[in-house]
Write a protein that holds these residues in place. Structure first.
Motif, PDB file in Angstrom:
ATOM      1  N   GLY A  40       7.066   3.166 -52.993  1.00  0.00           N
ATOM      2  CA  GLY A  40       6.847   2.001 -53.728  1.00  0.00           C
ATOM      3  C   GLY A  40       5.984   1.212 -52.646  1.00  0.00           C
ATOM      4  N   GLU A 116      13.539  -2.417 -48.418  1.00  0.00           N
ATOM      5  CA  GLU A 116      13.968  -2.186 -50.147  1.00  0.00           C
ATOM      6  C   GLU A 116      15.042  -2.711 -50.562  1.00  0.00           C
ATOM      7  OE1 GLU A 116      12.251  -0.095 -51.599  1.00  0.00           O
ATOM      8  OE2 GLU A 116      10.996  -0.294 -50.548  1.00  0.00           O
ATOM      9  N   LEU A 128      20.957   0.423 -58.748  1.00  0.00           N
ATOM     10  CA  LEU A 128      20.920   2.119 -57.609  1.00  0.00           C
ATOM     11  C   LEU A 128      20.585   1.309 -55.669  1.00  0.00           C
ATOM     12  CD1 LEU A 128      18.458   3.886 -57.436  1.00  0.00           C
ATOM     13  CD2 LEU A 128      16.815   1.734 -57.196  1.00  0.00           C
ATOM     14  N   TYR A 176      17.290   7.280 -61.059  1.00  0.00           N
ATOM     15  CA  TYR A 176      15.492   7.329 -61.387  1.00  0.00           C
ATOM     16  C   TYR A 176      14.492   7.234 -60.347  1.00  0.00           C
ATOM     17  CZ  TYR A 176      16.542   1.950 -61.836  1.00  0.00           C
ATOM     18  OH  TYR A 176      17.422   0.882 -61.090  1.00  0.00           O
ATOM     19  N   ASN A 177      14.850   6.772 -58.779  1.00  0.00           N
ATOM     20  CA  ASN A 177      14.762   6.136 -58.294  1.00  0.00           C
ATOM     21  C   ASN A 177      14.969   7.500 -56.851  1.00  0.00           C
ATOM     22  OD1 ASN A 177      13.664   5.567 -55.461  1.00  0.00           O
ATOM     23  ND2 ASN A 177      12.744   3.215 -56.208  1.00  0.00           N
ATOM     24  N   LEU A 180      13.818   6.355 -52.911  1.00  0.00           N
ATOM     25  CA  LEU A 180      14.477   6.018 -51.855  1.00  0.00           C
ATOM     26  C   LEU A 180      15.720   6.246 -51.604  1.00  0.00           C
ATOM     27  CD1 LEU A 180      15.042   2.852 -51.216  1.00  0.00           C
ATOM     28  CD2 LEU A 180      16.241   2.621 -53.079  1.00  0.00           C
TER      29      LEU A 180
END
Length: 232
Positions: A40, A116, A128, A176-177, A180
């Motif tokens: 990102g 992050e 997350l 969904y990431n 990361l």
């Protein structure tokens, strides 16, 4: 009788090698930049981080010094009929090990992970963030289990272990990431598990200097995160 002499590098091969090196560097830079973008990060930031990691891999910042006592190999000079010969012998004395941190291999990945974490806190992504912390802890435990102190060198760990563990964690709890989770567990897992948790063994290495983050760009900490991100 004919004799043939072959040069180690012929001119066409030498030209090909000179042309190939820039292409490999561009490919390497593009790969790492793509990995940063999957996290990102904007393209200018990703490109800047690549150069920071590359240049920073040659920079080690001393942070402390460890003193220990043990056998030291010394060399004495012995003269015999006017000729001096070096004679090695083992003595007991104080050993100094300088502990430093590598900019490209430790500080750059650490700065990305801190960024992050702050971003997830601002966005209130506690779900997350919790998974990221769990992944880092699991990766650290595995890295600790597989890391071994190598006398005169440092802490070693099989190269394929950190990326493999990071990919498995990303696919299983990445939600969904996945990039990361892959990057944070791949970098911080090695940094915590292999380096920091083996701090008490540094004095046993008998090395003049040990570096947290190691060889920077080409070290396990940096490459583990990059490879893991690309695989997911």
């Amino acid at each position: 009788m004919r004799r043939y002499f072959f040069l180690p590098l012929t001119l066409p091969f030498l030209i090909f090698l000179v042309l190939l090196l820039p292409l490999l560097f561009i490919l390497f830079a593009s790969t790492i930049t793509i990995a940063f973008q999957k996290l990102g990060l904007p393209l200018p930031v990703a490109f800047t981080l690549f150069w920071a990691a590359l240049i920073g891999s040659f920079v080690n910042i001393p942070i402390t010094e460890i003193r220990s006592y043990g056998p030291i190999v010394k060399v004495a000079k012995v003269s015999f009929f006017g000729v001096t010969y070096p004679v090695p012998y083992v003595d007991w004395g104080e050993q100094k090990t300088i502990v430093s941190i590598n900019v490209g291999g430790a500080l750059v990945p650490l700065s990305i992970v801190v960024y992050e974490v702050v971003r997830l806190l601002i966005l209130d992504e506690t779900f997350l963030l919790t998974r990221m912390i769990v992944a880092i802890l699991v990766s650290a435990v595995v890295s600790k289990a597989f890391s071994r102190p190598v006398k005169g060198l440092g802490i070693a760990i099989p190269t394929f272990i950190p990326p493999l563990v990071a990919v498995i964690l990303a696919l299983s709890i990445g939600a969904y990431n996945k990039p990361l989770i892959a990057y944070t567990s791949g970098t911080m897992g090695v940094l915590i598990g292999a380096d920091l948790l083996n701090w008490d063994k540094l004095k046993e290495l008998s090395a003049p200097m040990v570096s947290i983050g190691g060889a920077g760009t080409f070290d396990g900490i940096f490459l583990a995160g990059i490879i893991a991100v690309l695989l997911v």
